[in-house]
Design an enzyme around this catalytic site. Structure first.
Site, PDB file in Angstrom:
ATOM      1  N   HIS A   1     -16.841   6.967  11.403  1.00  0.00           N
ATOM      2  CA  HIS A   1     -17.249   8.252  10.817  1.00  0.00           C
ATOM      3  C   HIS A   1     -16.778   8.370   9.359  1.00  0.00           C
ATOM      4  O   HIS A   1     -16.402   9.465   8.910  1.00  0.00           O
ATOM      5  CB  HIS A   1     -16.689   9.431  11.621  1.00  0.00           C
ATOM      6  CG  HIS A   1     -17.231   9.548  13.013  1.00  0.00           C
ATOM      7  ND1 HIS A   1     -18.287  10.350  13.341  1.00  0.00           N
ATOM      8  CD2 HIS A   1     -16.863   8.952  14.169  1.00  0.00           C
ATOM      9  CE1 HIS A   1     -18.537  10.256  14.638  1.00  0.00           C
ATOM     10  NE2 HIS A   1     -17.681   9.401  15.168  1.00  0.00           N
TER      11      HIS A   1
ATOM     12  N   ASN B   1     -20.482  15.175  18.801  1.00  0.00           N
ATOM     13  CA  ASN B   1     -21.549  14.368  18.202  1.00  0.00           C
ATOM     14  C   ASN B   1     -22.873  15.100  18.344  1.00  0.00           C
ATOM     15  O   ASN B   1     -22.959  16.107  19.049  1.00  0.00           O
ATOM     16  CB  ASN B   1     -21.650  13.012  18.911  1.00  0.00           C
ATOM     17  CG  ASN B   1     -20.598  12.019  18.439  1.00  0.00           C
ATOM     18  OD1 ASN B   1     -20.016  12.170  17.359  1.00  0.00           O
ATOM     19  ND2 ASN B   1     -20.350  11.005  19.237  1.00  0.00           N
TER      20      ASN B   1
ATOM     21  N   HIS C   1      -8.902  16.531  15.732  1.00  0.00           N
ATOM     22  CA  HIS C   1      -8.239  15.958  16.913  1.00  0.00           C
ATOM     23  C   HIS C   1      -8.677  16.731  18.159  1.00  0.00           C
ATOM     24  O   HIS C   1      -8.491  17.951  18.213  1.00  0.00           O
ATOM     25  CB  HIS C   1      -6.723  16.081  16.737  1.00  0.00           C
ATOM     26  CG  HIS C   1      -5.945  15.284  17.732  1.00  0.00           C
ATOM     27  ND1 HIS C   1      -6.301  15.165  19.054  1.00  0.00           N
ATOM     28  CD2 HIS C   1      -4.820  14.558  17.587  1.00  0.00           C
ATOM     29  CE1 HIS C   1      -5.444  14.403  19.686  1.00  0.00           C
ATOM     30  NE2 HIS C   1      -4.525  14.016  18.818  1.00  0.00           N
TER      31      HIS C   1
ATOM     32  N   TYR D   1      -6.574  10.050  17.745  1.00  0.00           N
ATOM     33  CA  TYR D   1      -6.812  10.803  16.510  1.00  0.00           C
ATOM     34  C   TYR D   1      -5.532  11.070  15.723  1.00  0.00           C
ATOM     35  O   TYR D   1      -5.507  10.998  14.496  1.00  0.00           O
ATOM     36  CB  TYR D   1      -7.556  12.106  16.826  1.00  0.00           C
ATOM     37  CG  TYR D   1      -8.993  11.843  17.228  1.00  0.00           C
ATOM     38  CD1 TYR D   1      -9.284  11.263  18.457  1.00  0.00           C
ATOM     39  CD2 TYR D   1     -10.049  12.120  16.379  1.00  0.00           C
ATOM     40  CE1 TYR D   1     -10.588  10.975  18.823  1.00  0.00           C
ATOM     41  CE2 TYR D   1     -11.353  11.841  16.746  1.00  0.00           C
ATOM     42  CZ  TYR D   1     -11.618  11.276  17.967  1.00  0.00           C
ATOM     43  OH  TYR D   1     -12.905  10.983  18.321  1.00  0.00           O
TER      44      TYR D   1
HETATM   45 FE1  HDD Z   1     -14.036   9.636  17.710  1.00  0.00          FE
HETATM   46  C1  HDD Z   1     -13.447  10.149  14.427  1.00  0.00           C
HETATM   47  C2  HDD Z   1     -16.487  12.053  17.673  1.00  0.00           C
HETATM   48  C3  HDD Z   1     -14.898   8.854  20.954  1.00  0.00           C
HETATM   49  C4  HDD Z   1     -11.440   7.552  17.876  1.00  0.00           C
HETATM   50  N1  HDD Z   1     -14.826  10.850  16.332  1.00  0.00           N
HETATM   51  C5  HDD Z   1     -14.450  10.905  15.017  1.00  0.00           C
HETATM   52  C6  HDD Z   1     -15.228  11.891  14.335  1.00  0.00           C
HETATM   53  C7  HDD Z   1     -16.087  12.430  15.246  1.00  0.00           C
HETATM   54  C8  HDD Z   1     -15.825  11.775  16.500  1.00  0.00           C
HETATM   55  C9  HDD Z   1     -17.110  13.505  14.996  1.00  0.00           C
HETATM   56  C10 HDD Z   1     -15.133  12.224  12.855  1.00  0.00           C
HETATM   57  C11 HDD Z   1     -14.216  13.379  12.615  1.00  0.00           C
HETATM   58  C12 HDD Z   1     -14.202  13.711  11.137  1.00  0.00           C
HETATM   59  O1  HDD Z   1     -15.238  14.148  10.630  1.00  0.00           O
HETATM   60  O2  HDD Z   1     -13.152  13.538  10.532  1.00  0.00           O
HETATM   61  N2  HDD Z   1     -15.459  10.264  19.017  1.00  0.00           N
HETATM   62  C13 HDD Z   1     -16.294  11.327  18.848  1.00  0.00           C
HETATM   63  C14 HDD Z   1     -16.962  11.635  20.094  1.00  0.00           C
HETATM   64  C15 HDD Z   1     -16.531  10.734  21.012  1.00  0.00           C
HETATM   65  C16 HDD Z   1     -15.574   9.877  20.335  1.00  0.00           C
HETATM   66  C17 HDD Z   1     -17.949  12.767  20.289  1.00  0.00           C
HETATM   67  C18 HDD Z   1     -16.884  10.586  22.449  1.00  0.00           C
HETATM   68  C19 HDD Z   1     -17.370  11.534  23.172  1.00  0.00           C
HETATM   69  N3  HDD Z   1     -13.332   8.401  19.132  1.00  0.00           N
HETATM   70  C20 HDD Z   1     -13.803   8.230  20.414  1.00  0.00           C
HETATM   71  C21 HDD Z   1     -12.935   7.347  21.139  1.00  0.00           C
HETATM   72  C22 HDD Z   1     -11.937   6.980  20.277  1.00  0.00           C
HETATM   73  C23 HDD Z   1     -12.208   7.654  19.024  1.00  0.00           C
HETATM   74  C24 HDD Z   1     -13.119   6.923  22.583  1.00  0.00           C
HETATM   75  C25 HDD Z   1     -10.756   6.074  20.478  1.00  0.00           C
HETATM   76  C26 HDD Z   1     -10.220   5.739  21.592  1.00  0.00           C
HETATM   77  N4  HDD Z   1     -12.730   8.926  16.364  1.00  0.00           N
HETATM   78  C27 HDD Z   1     -11.689   8.111  16.676  1.00  0.00           C
HETATM   79  C28 HDD Z   1     -10.737   7.897  15.524  1.00  0.00           C
HETATM   80  C29 HDD Z   1     -11.399   8.745  14.409  1.00  0.00           C
HETATM   81  C30 HDD Z   1     -12.626   9.299  15.085  1.00  0.00           C
HETATM   82  C31 HDD Z   1     -10.458   6.469  15.217  1.00  0.00           C
HETATM   83  C32 HDD Z   1     -11.645   8.078  13.069  1.00  0.00           C
HETATM   84  C33 HDD Z   1     -11.227   9.070  12.015  1.00  0.00           C
HETATM   85  C34 HDD Z   1     -10.537  10.114  12.756  1.00  0.00           C
HETATM   86  O3  HDD Z   1     -10.547   9.823  14.085  1.00  0.00           O
HETATM   87  O4  HDD Z   1      -9.990  11.080  12.296  1.00  0.00           O
HETATM   88  O5  HDD Z   1      -9.479   8.366  15.843  1.00  0.00           O
END
Ligand code: HDD
Length: 705
Positions: free
Chosen positions: A109, A181, A373, A396
Site C-alpha cells: 500500500h 479494502n 492499525h 501494523y
Molecule cells: Fe494490510 C497496510 C488493508 C491484510 C500487513 N493494509 C495496509 C493498508 C490497508 C490494508 C488499507 C494501508 C494503510 C495505509 O493507508 O497506511 N491488509 C488490509 C486488509 C487486509 C490486510 C483489508 C485483509 C483483510 N495486511 C494484511 C495482513 C498483513 C498486513 C494479513 C500481515 C500479516 N498491511 C500490513 C502492513 C501494512 C499494511 C505490512 C503496510 C503499511 C502499514 O501496514 O502501515 O502492516
C-alpha cells in the site's frame, strides 16, 4: 567589575551584499481554503507548537536552531574559487537533512492519497454498540487514506489491483481505525501467508519488473497453487480492480468484527462503505492509457473534487449477525476472510455518513506519516478470531516502528488521538512529549497513583470475554474454510454479461502475459471449477484446451447486489469535455458550460489553442494536452478538422462514454450512430442528454471492449 567589554583588535568586518529578494519579507503562506491540517487537540503538545508553528515561524530563513541566515545559495569557501570549508554549518545541516528526507515506503500500500473529513452517525447502531462515535448525531473528525497494494510510492494509480480504504476516526474515546479494502474478500485465510502472496505479487526479484501489476508469472504461480485465493483473484479481475475514482469505490472491513452494547450484549458485524456516487470503474484499455497519460489520475481526481467543493460522501453500513458459538450465518463461516455474506441474506444497515471535505496541507506529514492499525479499537468495537485479523493485529504496529523510525509515531500530528493520552510510555526515538512526574509505572505512590485504571462506566475498553472452545494446539484452519469455489461462482454469475465479459478479458490478458504454460494450465483448471463458459473463453484466448471441472461445486443463489452495472447514480463531480474552436458560437458555448456547472459537474473546454474563446470562455485543455481518459463524456460544439479530435471521439466511443454534439459538432459524429451518441438541436439539449446518459456511468449497450 561590570560595564561594557572594551573592543580589541580583530578581523575587519566585511559587508555582506544585501540579498536580492523579489519581495519584502512576509509571514509563511496560510493553508489554502480546501486544505486542512491535523487537529491540535492532543494530549502530547500544546496548540502553540502544533502543527506548523515550530516548522514555519516568522518571515526569515533560519538554521534549525533559529539563527537567521544571509545566504543559502553559496557554500562557505576558502576564496571564491577555493574548496568548501567543513566549518560551514548551514551547508552541512542543509545537505544532511536533505539526505535523510525520505523514509521507507510502506511495504504494501505504498502508493496512496489522503483526505480529511467528518463522520456523522445517525444513531441506528446505538442498539448494538456503545461506541460513542456511533451514537446519534455525534460528529467525528476522520482522515482517510486510499491506496493501491502492489506498486511502489511513485507507481501509477490506475493499475489492476485491490485498493486500500483506511479510515482513522478521531473519537473522544480514542482512535478507531477501520483498515479496509475496496474488495470484501482476501487472498489468504491465515496471516502467516501474507509475505507469500505479497512476494508473489511484487515485481520479480531478479529484474524488479513488472511494477504494480499482477499480470506476471509469480503472481499467477502462487494463486493457481493456492485455491483459497480464487475469490479475491476473481474480484481483482472484475471491474473492481480498476476503479474510475476513489470517490466511486465501496469499502469493506473484510473481517467480521464484534460490537458490544451498553449492557455487554454482543453482535457480529461486517462493515461496508457505500459511495453516494455509486461504484464505477474504468475499462481496461482506458486504465492502461490513464497510467501513461496521467499516472496520478486517482490522486488528482480526489484532490480536485474536494478543492472544487464536490466533496465525496460514503454511508457506513453494517451487516449484523447473531453472535453464536459457531460464528456462522446461513452456513457461511464468519471467521473466513475469503467469504462474503450476500446482502440479500443480511442487508447493509446504514449507521452514519462520512464526507471528505479537506485536502491535506502537506502530503508527507499527513498522508505519508499516517499510521493505521486494525487493533486501534474503541469501547464497543472488538475483534474476532478470524486468523487473518489476528495476524494483522501484530503486523501494523511492528511495521510502523521501522517505517516511522521508532515507537513514538503516535505523537506525529496526523496520528495523535483527540482523546486524552496518558500511556506511561517514555523516551525512545523522536520523543516529543515533556513528561512530568517521577513514576511512569503502576502501582505507584510517588505520582499520587496517577494514572488510574478506568471502569467500564468510565469509558474503559474491555476485551470481550468470549468463550474459547477447549482445543489442542495445531497449525490448521477450520474445515469450514475449505470451500474455495462456490462463492466465486456466485460472484461471477451474479454479474451482468458486460461485467462477466470484462472478467474473461482480464484473465485472458493477465495469463497471456505469463510465460510458463504450466501456470496458465493450472489457472484454467481453477476456472473450470468456477464456471465452464468462463474457462472456455479464457482457454480459447490463450490457445489452450479447456479442462473439465474436478470438484463438485454447489450452485448458490444469485446475489444481484454484487453487480455494479445496471443501476443509476447521481452525476455530481463528473468531468465533461466540450470540443470547440474559434468558429463556435460563444453564447451557445457559455450556455453549455453553465448548464454543466449547474448540474454540479465540471465543464472542460477543449480548443486548438490555450487562452479564451471569443474573449468570454476560458479554455481548459488544448488539443495537445487533452486525452479522452480525462472525460466521463464529451460534447462536440465544433468538428475541428484536427486528427486529435478524431482520436478523442474514437476513444470516447470505444470506452462506452456518452457523446453528444450540436451545430457544426454533429459532423464529428457522422458514421457513429449508436446508443449513447446524440446529435442535439442546441447546447441545453446536448448537456441534458449527456447528464441523463451519465447516470448509468457508461453506455454499455455499445459493443464491448
Ligand atoms: Fe494490510 C497496510 C488493508 C491484510 C500487513 N493494509 C495496509 C493498508 C490497508 C490494508 C488499507 C494501508 C494503510 C495505509 O493507508 O497506511 N491488509 C488490509 C486488509 C487486509 C490486510 C483489508 C485483509 C483483510 N495486511 C494484511 C495482513 C498483513 C498486513 C494479513 C500481515 C500479516 N498491511 C500490513 C502492513 C501494512 C499494511 C505490512 C503496510 C503499511 C502499514 O501496514 O502501515 O502492516
Amino acid at each position: 567589575m561590570s560595564g561594557e567589554i572594551p573592543k580589541v583588535p580583530g578581523v575587519p568586518s566585511t559587508t555582506t551584499p544585501p540579498v536580492d529578494e523579489p519581495t519584502s519579507p512576509v509571514e509563511p503562506p496560510a493553508a489554502k481554503p480546501d486544505q486542512a491540517e491535523p487537529a491540535v487537540a492532543t494530549a502530547t503538545g500544546t496548540p502553540a507548537d502544533l502543527p506548523r508553528g515550530r516548522a514555519q515561524q516568522g518571515a526569515y530563513l533560519t538554521t534549525a536552531q533559529g539563527a537567521r541566515l544571509t545566504d543559502t545559495d553559496h557554500s562557505l569557501k576558502a576564496g571564491r574559487r577555493g574548496p568548501i570549508l567543513l566549518q560551514d554549518h548551514h551547508f552541512r545541516e542543509k545537505i544532511t537533512h536533505f539526505d535523510h528526507e525520505r523514509i521507507p515506503e510502506r511495504v504494501v500500500h505504498a502508493r496512496g492519497a489522503g483526505a480529511h473529513g467528518v463522520f456523522r452517525a445517525n444513531g441506528a447502531a446505538s442498539s448494538i454498540t456503545r461506541a460513542q462515535f456511533l451514537q446519534k448525531d455525534v460528529e467525528t473528525p476522520v482522515f482517510v487514506r486510499f491506496s493501491t497494494v502492489l506498486g511502489s510510492r511513485g507507481s501509477a494509480d490506475a493499475v489492476r489491483d485491490t485498493r486500500g480504504f483506511a479510515t482513522k476516526f478521531y473519537t473522544e474515546e480514542g482512535t478507531f481505525d477501520l483498515v479496509g479494502n475496496n474488495i470484501p474478500v482476501f487472498f489468504i485465510q491465515d496471516a502467516i501467508k501474507f509475505p507469500d502472496i505479497i512476494h508473489a505479487g511484487k515485481p520479480h526479484p531478479d529484474r524488479e519488473i513488472p511494477q504494480a501489476q499482477s499480470a506476471h508469472d509469480t503472481f499467477w504461480d502462487f494463486v493457481s497453487l493456492h485455491t483459497e485465493a480464487t475469490a479475491h483473484t476473481m474480484w481483482n479481475m472484475s471491474d473492481r480492480g480498476i476503479p474510475r475514482s476513489y470517490r466511486t469505490m465501496e469499502g469493506f472491513g473484510v473481517h467480521t468484527f464484534r460490537l458490544v452494547d451498553a449492557d455487554g450484549g454482543t453482535a457480529l458485524v461486517k462493515f461496508h462503505w457505500k459511495p453516494r456516487l455509486g461504484v464505477h470503474s474504468l475499462v481496461w484499455e482506458e486504465a492502461q492509457m490513464v497510467n501513461g497519460f496521467d499516472p496520478d489520475f486517482h490522486r488528482r481526481d480526489l484532490a480536485d473534487a474536494i478543492e472544487a467543493g464536490a466533496c465525496p460522501e460514503w454511508d457506513l453500513g453494517v451487516q449484523v449477525f447473531p453472535d453464536t458459538p459457531e460464528q456462522t450465518f446461513e452456513g457461511i463461516d464468519l471467521l473466513d476472510p475469503t467469504k462474503i455474506v450476500p446482502e440479500e441474506l443480511a442487508p447493509v444497515q446504514i449507521v452514519g455518513t462520512m464526507v471528505l471535505n479537506a485536502n491535506p496541507t502537506n502530503f508527507f506529514v499527513e498522508t505519508e506519516q499516517v499510521a493505521f492499525h486494525p487493533g486501534h479499537l474503541v469501547p464497543g468495537i472488538d475483534v474476532t478470531d478470524d486468523p487473518l485479523l489476528q495476524g494483522r493485529l501484530f503486523s501494523y504496529l511492528d511495521t510502523q516502528i521501522t517505517r516511522l523510525g521508532g515507537p513514538n509515531f503516535a505523537q506525529i500530528p496526523i496520528n495523535r488521538p483527540h482523546a486524552p493520552v496518558n500511556d506511561m510510555f517514555r523516551d525512545g526515538f523522536h520523543q516529543h512529549a515533556v513528561h512530568t512526574g517521577v513514576a511512569p509505572y503502576k502501582p505507584n505512590s510517588l505520582d499520587a497513583g496517577c494514572p488510574f485504571m478506568a471502569a467500564v462506566t468510565e469509558g474503559a475498553f474491555v476485551d470481550t470475554p468470549v468463550q474459547v472452545p477447549a482445543a489442542q494446539k495445531e497449525r490448521e484452519v477450520s474445515r469450514t474454510f475449505d470451500d474455495h469455489y462456490s462463492q466465486v461462482r456466485q460472484f461471477y454469475r451474479s454479474l451482468t454479461p458486460i461485467e462477466r465479459a470484462h472478467i474473461a478479458h482480464a484473465y485472458t490478458f493477465e495469463l497471456g502475459k505469463c510465460y510458463e504454460q504450466s501456470i496458465k494450465e493450472r489457472q484454467l483448471q481453477i476456472l473450470a471449477n468456477v464456471d465452464t463458459e468462463l474457462c472456455e473463453t479464457v482457454a480459447a484466448g490463450l490457445g489452450l484446451p479447456a479442462p473439465k471441472a474436478t470438484v463438485e461445486v454447489p450452485d448458490l443463489p444469485s446475489s444481484p447486489a454484487l453487480a455494479q452495472v445496471g443501476k443509476e447514480w447521481p452525476v455530481q463531480g463528473r468531468l465533461i469535455g466540450i470540443v470547440a474552436d474559434d468558429t463556435t458560437d460563444v453564447d451557445q458555448l457559455l450556455e453549455a458550460v453553465q448548464a454543466i456547472d449547474a448540474a454540479d459537474c465540471v465543464p472542460l473546454v477543449i480548443a486548438p489553442h490555450g487562452g479564451m474563446l471569443g474573449g468570454a470562455v476560458p479554455i481548459s485543455r488544448t488539443f495537445l494536452t487533452a486525452r479522452s481518459i480525462e472525460f466521463d463524456a464529451v460534447i462536440l460544439a465544433s468538428a475541428a478538422p484536427d486528427a486529435r479530435v478524431g482520436i478523442l471521439v474514437d476513444e470516447t466511443f470505444r470506452h462506452h462514454k456518452a457523446l453528444a454534439a450540436w451545430g457544426a459538432g454533429a459532423k464529428a459524429l457522422e458514421g457513429r450512430e449508436a446508443p449513447g451518441v446524440v446529435v442535439a438541436d442546441g447546447p441545453q439539449a446536448a448537456v441534458g442528454q449527456i447528464l441523463e446518459l451519465l447516470r448509468t456511468h457508461r453506455v454499455w449497450e455499445r459493443n464491448a471492449v
